[in-house]
Design a protein around this motif. Structure first.
Motif, short mmCIF file in Angstrom:
data_model
loop_
_atom_site.label_atom_id
_atom_site.label_comp_id
_atom_site.label_asym_id
_atom_site.label_seq_id
_atom_site.Cartn_x
_atom_site.Cartn_y
_atom_site.Cartn_z
N LYS A 149 100.37 39.41 11.35
CA LYS A 149 101.64 38.95 11.93
C LYS A 149 102.55 40.11 12.30
O LYS A 149 103.77 40.06 12.08
CB LYS A 149 102.35 38.01 10.94
CG LYS A 149 101.66 36.67 10.83
CD LYS A 149 102.48 35.74 9.99
CE LYS A 149 101.80 34.37 9.89
NZ LYS A 149 102.41 33.55 8.84
N LEU A 150 101.97 41.15 12.85
CA LEU A 150 102.77 42.28 13.30
C LEU A 150 102.94 42.11 14.81
O LEU A 150 101.99 41.75 15.50
CB LEU A 150 102.02 43.59 12.99
CG LEU A 150 102.80 44.90 13.15
CD1 LEU A 150 104.01 44.95 12.22
CD2 LEU A 150 101.87 46.08 12.88
N SER A 151 104.14 42.35 15.33
CA SER A 151 104.36 42.14 16.76
C SER A 151 103.44 43.07 17.56
O SER A 151 103.11 44.18 17.11
CB SER A 151 105.81 42.40 17.13
OG SER A 151 106.08 43.77 17.09
N ALA A 152 103.04 42.63 18.75
CA ALA A 152 102.07 43.38 19.56
C ALA A 152 102.54 44.81 19.80
O ALA A 152 101.76 45.76 19.70
CB ALA A 152 101.84 42.66 20.89
N ASP A 153 103.84 44.98 20.11
CA ASP A 153 104.31 46.35 20.39
C ASP A 153 104.26 47.22 19.14
O ASP A 153 103.92 48.41 19.21
CB ASP A 153 105.71 46.34 21.02
CG ASP A 153 106.72 45.55 20.20
OD1 ASP A 153 106.47 44.37 19.92
OD2 ASP A 153 107.77 46.12 19.84
N LYS A 193 107.45 54.99 26.37
CA LYS A 193 108.19 53.75 26.14
C LYS A 193 107.19 52.62 25.95
O LYS A 193 106.26 52.47 26.73
CB LYS A 193 109.09 53.46 27.35
CG LYS A 193 110.01 52.28 27.10
CD LYS A 193 110.70 51.84 28.37
CE LYS A 193 111.34 50.48 28.16
NZ LYS A 193 111.62 49.79 29.40
N ILE A 194 107.38 51.86 24.89
CA ILE A 194 106.59 50.65 24.71
C ILE A 194 107.57 49.50 24.63
O ILE A 194 108.40 49.44 23.72
CB ILE A 194 105.69 50.74 23.46
CG1 ILE A 194 104.63 51.83 23.67
CG2 ILE A 194 105.00 49.39 23.20
CD1 ILE A 194 103.68 52.03 22.53
N THR A 195 107.51 48.62 25.60
CA THR A 195 108.46 47.53 25.69
C THR A 195 108.22 46.53 24.55
O THR A 195 107.13 46.49 23.97
CB THR A 195 108.35 46.84 27.06
OG1 THR A 195 109.42 45.93 27.20
CG2 THR A 195 107.04 46.09 27.22
N SER A 196 109.24 45.76 24.22
CA SER A 196 109.09 44.77 23.17
C SER A 196 108.13 43.66 23.62
O SER A 196 108.27 43.11 24.71
CB SER A 196 110.47 44.20 22.86
OG SER A 196 110.33 42.92 22.29
N ILE A 197 107.11 43.37 22.81
CA ILE A 197 106.14 42.33 23.14
C ILE A 197 106.15 41.33 21.98
O ILE A 197 105.45 41.52 20.97
CB ILE A 197 104.72 42.90 23.36
CG1 ILE A 197 104.76 44.08 24.36
CG2 ILE A 197 103.76 41.81 23.86
CD1 ILE A 197 103.46 44.83 24.51
N LEU A 223 102.03 34.67 26.27
CA LEU A 223 103.39 34.78 26.83
C LEU A 223 103.41 34.59 28.35
O LEU A 223 104.47 34.40 28.94
CB LEU A 223 103.99 36.15 26.50
CG LEU A 223 104.07 36.55 25.03
CD1 LEU A 223 104.49 38.00 24.90
CD2 LEU A 223 105.03 35.65 24.26
N GLY A 224 102.22 34.69 28.97
CA GLY A 224 102.19 34.58 30.43
C GLY A 224 102.82 35.77 31.14
O GLY A 224 103.23 35.68 32.28
N VAL A 225 102.90 36.89 30.42
CA VAL A 225 103.49 38.10 31.01
C VAL A 225 102.38 39.14 31.16
O VAL A 225 101.54 39.28 30.28
CB VAL A 225 104.60 38.68 30.09
CG1 VAL A 225 105.17 39.97 30.66
CG2 VAL A 225 105.70 37.65 29.88
N LYS A 226 102.38 39.85 32.28
CA LYS A 226 101.38 40.91 32.47
C LYS A 226 102.00 42.25 32.10
O LYS A 226 103.17 42.51 32.41
CB LYS A 226 100.95 40.97 33.94
CG LYS A 226 100.21 39.74 34.40
CD LYS A 226 98.75 39.91 34.15
CE LYS A 226 97.97 38.72 34.68
NZ LYS A 226 96.61 38.70 34.16
N TYR A 227 101.21 43.07 31.44
CA TYR A 227 101.72 44.38 31.03
C TYR A 227 100.98 45.50 31.74
O TYR A 227 99.80 45.38 32.07
CB TYR A 227 101.61 44.55 29.52
CG TYR A 227 102.52 43.59 28.79
CD1 TYR A 227 103.87 43.87 28.63
CD2 TYR A 227 102.03 42.38 28.32
CE1 TYR A 227 104.72 42.97 28.00
CE2 TYR A 227 102.86 41.47 27.69
CZ TYR A 227 104.21 41.77 27.53
OH TYR A 227 105.05 40.87 26.93
N LEU A 228 101.70 46.57 31.96
CA LEU A 228 101.12 47.75 32.59
C LEU A 228 101.10 48.86 31.56
O LEU A 228 102.09 49.13 30.89
CB LEU A 228 101.98 48.17 33.79
CG LEU A 228 101.67 49.53 34.41
CD1 LEU A 228 100.33 49.47 35.13
CD2 LEU A 228 102.75 49.94 35.39
N MET A 229 99.91 49.48 31.43
CA MET A 229 99.76 50.54 30.44
C MET A 229 99.40 51.80 31.20
O MET A 229 98.44 51.80 31.96
CB MET A 229 98.64 50.08 29.52
CG MET A 229 98.06 51.07 28.62
SD MET A 229 96.96 50.22 27.42
CE MET A 229 95.52 49.88 28.40
#
Lengths: 140, 326
Positions: free
Chosen positions: B107-111, B127-131, B159-165
């Motif tokens: 249960k640790l947040s993805a970010d 920078k790692i955005t809050s996920i 979340l239906g959000v796409k992330y860019l790494m």
């Protein structure tokens, strides 16, 4: 106009005894042509290529009154240039009364006697040599 | 027009090795984390030629007019006879791609999970955005970059959000995939007019396919029972039913509908792959968007840059991006 060839900061110099009646320096460019779908061909300017020239003349076997220099005879010139080829060093070409002063590599050296005079006819192809200096800096 | 330069960093000294380099290429790819840089160094054994200063483990930095494009660690060297010496470099993400590890997240947040991974592998974070997606998962002997990818995919599905790494200046960035569209320009000579890249399109190609389509999603719970089935009826009617099964984690039951919808959005479509060759622009990187219209093959739309290969040869910068419908 006189033509001088030398190596290792003028440690050994040849002045060509017979200056060719003409020569031309080639100064090429590495341009590219791209075929586009909407403009047809476009030309993109690339970088400079290496200059080159070929000197065609002869090394006299005896001293002619019109020789510019009498330091060596016939085959002696050939021996010197052959030794430079063996040393794998760039040579410097200086042509007086012109702005030409270039470090060059020997690309080809054709020579041989012709018409029984004992003179050695030759064709010496030279190509520009660029000294590379790598710029160094301290990492901040 | 000495725009691009490659500097070698060795200890406390940096050396501009650009004068010794023939063709230089660099590429980025959505499926892989990190940039790859390829170059070859002219080699000669006479005294009049500089000794090759590059070695495995050294760092090279690619600059354009002083601005950093990418940096890489030399990981591969090929010497063959007197031919130029070929080098391959990868950015720091190489260590994430090559290392396997064991991790358990509760249960640790993805970010926070990704930040931990980066810290453990000494990857500097830009920078790692809050996920806000809690991750509960055990990874055993998995590639670290795959763990990050899996965490992001889990978050994207839910979340239906796409992330860019991406790596920038040697630092890891994870951001919401922006809707910023890159534009490209080029000049035919220094000081000349800046043209839009669209004015010189070379070798366009377009591929359309339903081979990877799924227009029906079956969500399966951990008791192997189908929780729900969701179809894109229009697409089923037109192309026939193609089903994809998604396995649900125990604690995700509530979001089954959301997951099915997100999966349909991603898979229920004709896959389009487009490629062109353009004059180079450093702004082109995998994961960014580009608007392209090419009437001959009919490429038209705003596309995701799936991968892009930049080449500098004879001092001329060109690039080959390939596009995916976003």
């Amino acid at each position: 106009m006189d033509i001088f060839l030398s190596i290792n900061n003028r440690k050994q110099i040849i002045q060509l005894p017979i200056v060719p009646s003409e020569f031309k320096i080639a100064s090429p460019m590495n341009n590219e042509t791209f075929t586009t779908i909407n403009q047809g061909d476009i030309k993109v300017i690339g970088r400079r290529g290496l200059k080159s020239l070929t000197i065609e003349s002869f090394f006299p076997s005896k001293h002619y009154p019109f020789s510019r220099n009498r330091a060596y005879k016939g085959w002696e010139y050939v021996e010197i240039i052959e030794s430079w080829i063996g040393k794998r060093v760039p040579i410097r070409l200086i042509i007086t009364n012109t702005p030409i002063n270039l470090a060059m590599t020997i690309e080809n050296f054709d020579y041989g006697p012709q018409d029984g005079s004992g003179d050695i006819y030759y064709s010496l192809s030279l190509s520009e040599f660029k000294f590379i200096n790598l710029d160094k800096k301290k990492v901040k | 027009m000495m725009a691009h330069e490659l500097w070698l960093i060795k200890g406390g000294t940096k050396t501009n090795i650009t004068p010794m380099i023939g063709t230089l290429t660099w590429r980025s790819n959505m499926a892989e984390l990190g940039d790859e840089l390829n170059f070859s160094i002219a080699f000669n054994d006479t005294n009049y030629f500089p000794v090759n200063p590059c070695d495995i483990g050294d760092m090279v930095v690619l600059l354009n007019n002083g601005k950093e494009i990418t940096r890489a660690i030399i990981v591969d060297e090929v010497k063959s006879g007197t031919a130029p010496i070929a080098y391959i470099g990868f950015d720091y993400a190489f260590y994430l791609n090559k290392s396997t590890a064991v991790y358990q997240f509760k249960k640790l947040s993805a970010d926070a999970c990704i930040k931990k991974l980066a810290k453990d592998f000494n990857i500097p974070i830009g920078k790692i955005t809050s996920i806000p997606k809690p991750i509960s998962q055990i990874y055993n002997d998995k590639k670290v970059s795959d763990i990050i990818k899996d965490i992001l995919e889990t978050a994207e599905k839910s979340l239906g959000v796409k992330y860019l790494m991406e790596m920038r200046q040697g630092k890891l960035y994870i951001e919401k995939r922006s809707n910023v569209v890159v534009t490209g320009t080029f000049q035919l000579y220094e000081g000349g007019t800046k043209y839009d890249n669209h004015s010189a399109i070379m070798n366009p190609s377009k591929r359309r396919s339903i081979v990877d389509m799924a227009n029906t999603i079956q969500v399966v719970g951990n008791n192997d029972k189908v929780v729900l089935t969701k179809s894109d009826n229009k697409m089923v009617e037109k192309y026939g039913r193609i089903t994809k099964v998604v396995n649900l984690d125990q604690n995700e039951k509530k979001s089954a509908k959301q997951i099915a919808e997100n999966e349909l959005k991603q898979f229920s479509k004709i896959i389009e792959e487009n490629e062109v060759e353009l004059m180079g622009d450093d702004n082109f990187r995998a994961g960014r968007l580009f608007k392209l219209e090419e009437p001959v093959t009919g490429i038209k739309g705003t596309f995701l840059i799936k991968d892009v290969l930049h080449t500098i040869s004879k001092g001329i910068h060109t690039m080959k991006p390939s596009f995916e419908v976003k």
